[in-house]
Design an enzyme around this catalytic site. Structure first.
Site, PDB file in Angstrom:
ATOM      1  N   CYS A 282       5.529   5.164   8.971  1.00  0.00           N
ATOM      2  CA  CYS A 282       6.112   4.313   7.923  1.00  0.00           C
ATOM      3  C   CYS A 282       7.612   4.485   7.702  1.00  0.00           C
ATOM      4  CB  CYS A 282       5.368   4.539   6.607  1.00  0.00           C
ATOM      5  SG  CYS A 282       3.685   3.901   6.684  1.00  0.00           S
TER       6      CYS A 282
ATOM      7  N   LYS B 119      10.077   3.215  10.493  1.00  0.00           N
ATOM      8  CA  LYS B 119       9.813   1.781  10.686  1.00  0.00           C
ATOM      9  C   LYS B 119      10.305   0.975   9.482  1.00  0.00           C
ATOM     10  CE  LYS B 119       5.402   0.295   9.939  1.00  0.00           C
ATOM     11  NZ  LYS B 119       5.314  -0.841   9.036  1.00  0.00           N
TER      12      LYS B 119
ATOM     13  N   GLU C 292       0.847  -1.195   0.000  1.00  0.00           N
ATOM     14  CA  GLU C 292       0.000   0.000   0.000  1.00  0.00           C
ATOM     15  C   GLU C 292       0.885   1.249   0.000  1.00  0.00           C
ATOM     16  OE1 GLU C 292      -3.464   0.456  -0.164  1.00  0.00           O
ATOM     17  OE2 GLU C 292      -2.523   2.384  -0.514  1.00  0.00           O
ATOM     18  N   PHE C 293       0.538   2.196  -0.850  1.00  0.00           N
ATOM     19  CA  PHE C 293       1.351   3.417  -0.949  1.00  0.00           C
ATOM     20  C   PHE C 293       0.588   4.664  -0.528  1.00  0.00           C
ATOM     21  CE2 PHE C 293       2.928   0.407  -4.158  1.00  0.00           C
ATOM     22  CZ  PHE C 293       4.245   0.273  -3.745  1.00  0.00           C
ATOM     23  N   LEU C 294      -0.619   4.497   0.019  1.00  0.00           N
ATOM     24  CA  LEU C 294      -1.405   5.695   0.343  1.00  0.00           C
ATOM     25  C   LEU C 294      -0.695   6.570   1.368  1.00  0.00           C
ATOM     26  CD1 LEU C 294      -2.801   5.430   3.373  1.00  0.00           C
ATOM     27  CD2 LEU C 294      -4.393   3.952   2.179  1.00  0.00           C
TER      28      LEU C 294
ATOM     29  N   ASN D 143       9.761   3.795   0.236  1.00  0.00           N
ATOM     30  CA  ASN D 143       9.794   4.636   1.435  1.00  0.00           C
ATOM     31  C   ASN D 143      11.221   5.060   1.785  1.00  0.00           C
ATOM     32  OD1 ASN D 143       7.124   4.921   1.897  1.00  0.00           O
ATOM     33  ND2 ASN D 143       6.967   3.408   3.523  1.00  0.00           N
TER      34      ASN D 143
ATOM     35  N   PHE E  10       9.645  16.040  -2.135  1.00  0.00           N
ATOM     36  CA  PHE E  10      10.413  15.504  -1.014  1.00  0.00           C
ATOM     37  C   PHE E  10      11.827  16.093  -0.915  1.00  0.00           C
ATOM     38  CE2 PHE E  10       7.918  12.208   1.152  1.00  0.00           C
ATOM     39  CZ  PHE E  10       6.776  12.349   0.409  1.00  0.00           C
TER      40      PHE E  10
ATOM     41  N   ALA F 239      13.510  20.994   3.177  1.00  0.00           N
ATOM     42  CA  ALA F 239      14.330  20.885   4.385  1.00  0.00           C
ATOM     43  C   ALA F 239      13.503  21.307   5.594  1.00  0.00           C
ATOM     44  CB  ALA F 239      15.560  21.768   4.242  1.00  0.00           C
TER      45      ALA F 239
HETATM   46  N1  NAD Z   1      -0.722   4.251   7.827  1.00  0.00           N
HETATM   47  C1  NAD Z   1      -0.157   4.417   6.645  1.00  0.00           C
HETATM   48  O1  NAD Z   1      -0.036   5.535   6.134  1.00  0.00           O
HETATM   49  C2  NAD Z   1       0.336   3.228   5.866  1.00  0.00           C
HETATM   50  C3  NAD Z   1       0.641   3.385   4.514  1.00  0.00           C
HETATM   51  C4  NAD Z   1       1.092   2.293   3.794  1.00  0.00           C
HETATM   52  C5  NAD Z   1       1.252   1.055   4.425  1.00  0.00           C
HETATM   53  N2  NAD Z   1       0.972   0.952   5.743  1.00  0.00           N
HETATM   54  C6  NAD Z   1       1.120  -0.382   6.369  1.00  0.00           C
HETATM   55  O2  NAD Z   1      -0.181  -0.972   6.468  1.00  0.00           O
HETATM   56  C7  NAD Z   1      -0.281  -1.757   7.661  1.00  0.00           C
HETATM   57  C8  NAD Z   1      -1.445  -1.259   8.504  1.00  0.00           C
HETATM   58  O3  NAD Z   1      -1.131   0.062   8.914  1.00  0.00           O
HETATM   59  P1  NAD Z   1      -2.211   0.992   9.622  1.00  0.00           P
HETATM   60  O4  NAD Z   1      -1.579   2.333   9.760  1.00  0.00           O
HETATM   61  O5  NAD Z   1      -3.514   0.855   8.926  1.00  0.00           O
HETATM   62  O6  NAD Z   1      -2.290   0.259  11.061  1.00  0.00           O
HETATM   63  P2  NAD Z   1      -3.321   0.538  12.227  1.00  0.00           P
HETATM   64  O7  NAD Z   1      -2.589   0.221  13.475  1.00  0.00           O
HETATM   65  O8  NAD Z   1      -3.965   1.859  12.063  1.00  0.00           O
HETATM   66  O9  NAD Z   1      -4.471  -0.557  12.004  1.00  0.00           O
HETATM   67  C9  NAD Z   1      -4.301  -1.902  12.239  1.00  0.00           C
HETATM   68  C10 NAD Z   1      -5.665  -2.485  12.638  1.00  0.00           C
HETATM   69  O10 NAD Z   1      -5.536  -3.899  12.726  1.00  0.00           O
HETATM   70  C11 NAD Z   1      -6.358  -4.341  13.804  1.00  0.00           C
HETATM   71  N3  NAD Z   1      -5.926  -5.665  14.241  1.00  0.00           N
HETATM   72  C12 NAD Z   1      -4.800  -6.002  14.917  1.00  0.00           C
HETATM   73  N4  NAD Z   1      -4.786  -7.328  15.157  1.00  0.00           N
HETATM   74  C13 NAD Z   1      -5.917  -7.834  14.622  1.00  0.00           C
HETATM   75  C14 NAD Z   1      -6.484  -9.137  14.541  1.00  0.00           C
HETATM   76  N5  NAD Z   1      -5.885 -10.199  15.097  1.00  0.00           N
HETATM   77  N6  NAD Z   1      -7.675  -9.280  13.927  1.00  0.00           N
HETATM   78  C15 NAD Z   1      -8.309  -8.225  13.376  1.00  0.00           C
HETATM   79  N7  NAD Z   1      -7.823  -6.972  13.432  1.00  0.00           N
HETATM   80  C16 NAD Z   1      -6.653  -6.778  14.039  1.00  0.00           C
HETATM   81  C17 NAD Z   1      -6.165  -3.267  14.862  1.00  0.00           C
HETATM   82  O11 NAD Z   1      -7.206  -3.285  15.826  1.00  0.00           O
HETATM   83  C18 NAD Z   1      -6.170  -1.996  13.997  1.00  0.00           C
HETATM   84  O12 NAD Z   1      -7.474  -1.463  13.872  1.00  0.00           O
HETATM   85  C19 NAD Z   1       1.080  -1.656   8.341  1.00  0.00           C
HETATM   86  O13 NAD Z   1       1.869  -2.734   7.959  1.00  0.00           O
HETATM   87  C20 NAD Z   1       1.656  -0.355   7.786  1.00  0.00           C
HETATM   88  O14 NAD Z   1       3.056  -0.351   7.792  1.00  0.00           O
HETATM   89  C21 NAD Z   1       0.492   1.990   6.477  1.00  0.00           C
END
Ligand code: NAD
Length: 463
Positions: A292, A295, A165-167, A240, A281, A284
């Site tokens: 992200c 991490k 995911e790239f959002l 990233n 990007f 400065a």
């Molecule tokens: N936030 C961003 O901008 C972004 C962008 C691209 C990729 N990502 C990646 O996407 C992934 C999700 O990120 P996020 O920011 O949405 O995380 P988040 O922490 O906001 O959401 C994760 C959700 O998963 C749920 N969860 C955890 N364990 C669970 C289980 N056993 N069953 C059901 N639900 C469960 C949690 O309750 C939570 O609501 C990560 O790997 C992150 O690195 C995030």
């Protein structure tokens, strides 16, 4: 198509709402039942522009529903997205426990009624696709020890693919409908075709856009990249890391600009006009944060370690970013000489505008550092005050309701987050109520001339 998305956080929720908007039947699954109850009423537990309205619309069509049962959701779905969190552990490796739990639960729920595709949307290290497949198989086997389900004909068929995911938070819905590319990692033709069918309206841009997120004029189709699992997983981390590297590069140049009497804004503009470099990007400031970049770079470094492969560039990217957070403190010291006993106001808390996300936000470490140095710290963020208080109950910060209240009695203010409202701040009033009208613009974003005209002592970064 019948889809379920496990994990209703930033990524899962946006994915669910967008896929439902495109006409798919989507079950968004989360383990947090309180979160689910709010979501059913269209209440989003975090700040993302337009998401609440969009969610309400998707719910009203009946295409988006919520559940806390992976078992039921998997049974009804052909495509199963994993979108749970992969937060960093202290050693820099991502914590994959949520992915592990979910993968096993999916395996436990699989049946042989249809061939399914399990999609890793969570950001996971190279090799995780294979690992998830193994965990799903373990889940399957745990059921198949039950004699009634042990026949070979009953064995579920599935494949695991990667769909990073790239959002960006703050523009998550637009990024989902009009992404720069869609990447799918699989060598299974069935999975590649199914994913292409799912994303076809986006790839061809054949859907009617939501009224409040119109299609940009220059977008007619979206590149669909099908590659192997490992490459897809690495694309996410590499993207990233490269973006973070660009910012750290601009920051490294900004320090040199200050020494040499140059202006980083001019340098960034001058190099960014080169199409091979690009203008994005290169801002400065106090550096990147968020859930992200840090991490993912740390995770990439850990992966490289497994291969005994050196990652000096990645390590330098992080080091420059860390250094940058203390640059504003150094500037404060240069101006005020003594920090002890001073009152410092933080303009903004979230790691970037249009989100209330505070994960790895520079504001927190800067506030901690200032408090340690004996300053009184005040803060105002248009949306993150409450979140900050909840997540950091021990952080001794005075939260303010607006920028004027923040400015009252301050010896200096630091612009931390480039919220639009700060660009239009009433500098005349601010200069009047500050003890000393010093503003350090940690994002090089304020209208310097206007601020100075109204009596502000303005300091930027790298000029
Ligand atoms: N936030 C961003 O901008 C972004 C962008 C691209 C990729 N990502 C990646 O996407 C992934 C999700 O990120 P996020 O920011 O949405 O995380 P988040 O922490 O906001 O959401 C994760 C959700 O998963 C749920 N969860 C955890 N364990 C669970 C289980 N056993 N069953 C059901 N639900 C469960 C949690 O309750 C939570 O609501 C990560 O790997 C992150 O690195 C995030």
């Amino acid at each position: 198509m019948d889809v379920c998305v496990i994990g209703a956080g930033y990524v899962g929720l946006v994915t669910s709402a967008c896929l439902a908007f495109l006409g798919n039947t989507v079950i968004a699954v989360d383990a947090n039942t309180a979160r689910l109850e709010s979501l059913k009423r269209g209440i989003v537990p975090f700040f993302e522009p337009g998401l609440s309205e969009f969610l309400t619309e998707s719910i009203s069509t009946g295409l988006l529903t919520f559940s806390d049962s992976i078992e039921q959701a998997v049974k009804k779905s052909q495509i199963i997205f994993i979108a749970v969190g992969t937060p960093p552990m202290p050693n820099g490796e991502p914590d994959l426990s949520q992915v592990m739990t979910v993968a096993r639960a999916i395996g436990h729920a699989l049946d042989s009624t249809k061939r399914r595709v399990i999609v890793n949307k969570s950001t996971v290290p190279v090799g995780s696709g294979n690992w998830v497949e193994m965990l799903v198989k373990q889940g399957v086997q745990s059921v198949q020890t039950v004699p009634a389900r042990a026949s070979k004909a009953d064995a579920p068929t599935f494949s695991v693919c990667s769909n990073p995911e790239f959002l960006r938070e703050g523009s998550a819905i637009a990024d989902s409908f009009y992404p720069d590319r869609i990447v799918v990692g699989t060598t299974d033709e069935f999975a590649a075709d199914l994913m292409k069918t799912l994303y076809k309206p986006i790839i061809n841009q054949s859907f009617e856009p939501p009224i409040f997120i119109p299609r940009p004029h220059d977008i007619t189709s979206i590149p669909y990249v099908v590659t192997d699992l490992a490459s897809a997983e690495l694309i996410k981390y590499a993207a990233n890391a490269f973006l973070a590297l660009k910012i750290s590069f601009a920051n490294e140049m900004s320090g040199l600009c200050e020494k040499a009497g140059a202006d980083i804004r001019e340098v960034s503009r001058g190099i960014g006009l080169d199409r091979r470099i690009g203008k994005y990007f290169l801002n400065a400031g106090i550096g990147w944060g968020g859930s992200c970049f840090g991490k993912d770079i740390n995770a990439l470094i850990q992966v490289a370690k497994e291969y005994n492969y050196p990652t000096s560039l990645l390590e330098a990217t992080i080091a420059v970013n860390q250094r940058q957070r203390s640059v504003v403190i150094k500037k404060l010291q240069d101006e005020l000489k003594i920090i002890k006993g001073r009152t410092i106001g933080l303009m903004g808390l979230s790691f970037k505008p249009d989100t209330d996300d505070l994960r790895d936000a520079p504001s927190i470490s800067i506030a901690q550092q200032l408090i340690k140095m004996g300053a009184t710290v005040k803060a105002y963020d248009p949306v993150s005050n409450e979140n900050c208080q909840t997540l950091n109950p021990d952080l001794d910060v005075i939260y303010c309701k607006d920028v004027i209240e923040l400015a009252h009695g301050c010896d200096a203010m630091l612009l931390i987050t480039e919220w639009e409202e700060f660009r239009h701040a009433n500098w005349q009033e601010i200069a009047k109520v500050m003890n000393c009208p010093l503003v350090i613009d940690g994002r090089n974003t304020l209208d310097e001339a206007t601020a100075i005209k109204h009596g502000i002592i303005y300091r930027g970064i790298g000029r």
